[in-house]
Write an enzyme that holds these catalytic residues in place. Structure first.
Site, PDB file in Angstrom:
ATOM      1  N   SER A  44       0.835  -1.199   0.000  1.00 20.95           N
ATOM      2  CA  SER A  44       0.000   0.000   0.000  1.00 20.95           C
ATOM      3  C   SER A  44       0.871   1.250   0.000  1.00 20.95           C
ATOM      4  CB  SER A  44      -0.897   0.019   1.245  1.00 20.95           C
ATOM      5  OG  SER A  44      -1.668  -1.154   1.340  1.00 20.95           O
ATOM      6  N   ASN A  47       2.429   3.441   3.357  1.00 21.38           N
ATOM      7  CA  ASN A  47       2.507   2.560   4.529  1.00 21.38           C
ATOM      8  C   ASN A  47       3.967   2.401   4.924  1.00 21.38           C
ATOM      9  OD1 ASN A  47       2.472   0.421   6.369  1.00 21.38           O
ATOM     10  ND2 ASN A  47       0.717  -0.545   5.385  1.00 21.38           N
ATOM     11  N   TYR A 183     -11.092   2.176  -2.788  1.00 24.47           N
ATOM     12  CA  TYR A 183      -9.690   1.753  -2.767  1.00 24.47           C
ATOM     13  C   TYR A 183      -9.585   0.266  -2.436  1.00 24.47           C
ATOM     14  CZ  TYR A 183      -4.816   1.681  -1.072  1.00 24.47           C
ATOM     15  OH  TYR A 183      -3.495   1.388  -0.858  1.00 24.47           O
ATOM     16  N   ILE A 184     -10.324  -0.173  -1.431  1.00 27.84           N
ATOM     17  CA  ILE A 184     -10.292  -1.586  -1.029  1.00 27.84           C
ATOM     18  C   ILE A 184     -10.898  -2.472  -2.110  1.00 27.84           C
ATOM     19  CG2 ILE A 184     -11.240  -3.248   0.629  1.00 27.84           C
ATOM     20  CD1 ILE A 184     -11.035  -0.917   2.715  1.00 27.84           C
ATOM     21  N   ALA A 186     -10.894  -2.114  -5.226  1.00 26.51           N
ATOM     22  CA  ALA A 186      -9.964  -2.297  -6.346  1.00 26.51           C
ATOM     23  C   ALA A 186      -8.930  -3.372  -6.050  1.00 26.51           C
ATOM     24  CB  ALA A 186      -9.262  -0.972  -6.662  1.00 26.51           C
ATOM     25  N   GLU A 187      -8.599  -3.571  -4.772  1.00 30.41           N
ATOM     26  CA  GLU A 187      -7.604  -4.574  -4.388  1.00 30.41           C
ATOM     27  C   GLU A 187      -8.190  -5.973  -4.224  1.00 30.41           C
ATOM     28  OE1 GLU A 187      -4.232  -2.393  -1.755  1.00 30.41           O
ATOM     29  OE2 GLU A 187      -6.139  -2.742  -0.736  1.00 30.41           O
ATOM     30  N   TYR A 207      -0.324 -10.382   4.131  1.00 32.04           N
ATOM     31  CA  TYR A 207      -0.250  -9.032   4.675  1.00 32.04           C
ATOM     32  C   TYR A 207       0.225  -9.191   6.110  1.00 32.04           C
ATOM     33  CZ  TYR A 207      -1.517  -4.045   4.664  1.00 32.04           C
ATOM     34  OH  TYR A 207      -1.486  -2.677   4.690  1.00 32.04           O
TER      35      TYR A 207
END
Length: 246
Positions: A44, A47, A183-184, A186-187, A207
């Site tokens: 990300s 981050n 945003y989330i 899209a991931e 992650y």
């Protein structure tokens, strides 16, 4: 479901390993990890966890266990998030571009310093023309409209992400929440079906923390969920042992 601690002792010893622990989410995730086909590292922008050194360590460590490793970094809806915090469209675009470029440089430096060949680095936007990505993204958007459990978990994940940028005690505005959810969303194709997106038999998305959506995508028997060949694992540095007084 509870996390499953997986031993990080490699079957192939090339050099001294950085110390990480792997926590596949479920028994099925553990089985996919043990196959060792593919590891996906998602990065990300902005981050601080993903320094070039951390990326180098993750690549070196991951290539001990997996036949292939890919890194995909988010570069979509970053400007929208800045705009939701009051930046002008022009300023939001400049900030997003700067952050995304810095992230890409850190990844490239980390991969180069790892000394491992064959590690692919791609931006999330590279997949926009891919029919598989389009299909999976549509499924995510449909689930946001029709699946309350999925929507609540996604919004909870967005709120947790936004909390680090908000003044203590303030809640995300509707515009900020919408930007975070976009945003989330899209991931999420890479949490649902990385094998279709990258042409690998099975894949583990990793992650460094457990995500609110993990139980929804990997722990239930209905609604939107990961395909059988997709796994999720928390991969995080092992705690540094504390020296004891003599």
């Amino acid at each position: 479901m509870s996390e499953t601690l997986l031993s990080t002792t490699p079957t192939r010893t090339l050099d001294a390993l950085p110390l990480f622990e792997a926590l596949p989410f479920s028994g099925r995730c553990h089985e996919i990890w043990e196959r060792g086909d593919h590891l996906l590292i998602g990065v990300s922008p902005g981050n601080s966890y993903f320094s070039h050194q951390r990326i180098s360590e993750l690549v070196r460590w991951g290539t001990q266990f997996f036949d292939s490793v890919d890194i995909v970094y988010a570069d979509m809806h970053v400007d929208t998030q800045f705009a939701s915090f009051g930046y002008t469209p022009e300023h939001a675009q400049r900030r997003a571009t700067k952050e995304i470029k810095a992230t890409h440089r850190r990844i490239q430096r980390g991969v180069e310093e790892s000394g491992r060949s064959g590690v692919r680095v791609r931006a999330l936007s590279d997949f926009l023309p891919d029919p598989a990505y389009q299909r999976l993204h549509r499924a995510v958007l449909d689930a946001l409209d029709t699946d309350p459990v999925f929507r609540d978990a996604t919004e909870g994940m967005a709120r947790a992400f936004l909390a680090a940028r908000l003044t203590e005690g303030r809640s995300a505005s509707p515009a900020q929440l919408a930007a975070g959810v976009a945003y989330i969303a899209a991931e999420l194709p890479f949490f649902l079906d990385t094998p279709s997106l990258l042409g690998v038999p099975t894949s583990v998305s990793c992650y460094h923390i457990q995500l609110p959506l993990t139980p929804v995508l990997f722990g239930r028997d209905e609604g939107l969920r990961a395909v059988p060949g997709q796994a999720y694992a928390v991969v995080r540095p092992l705690p540094v042992p504390q020296a004891t007084a003599a």
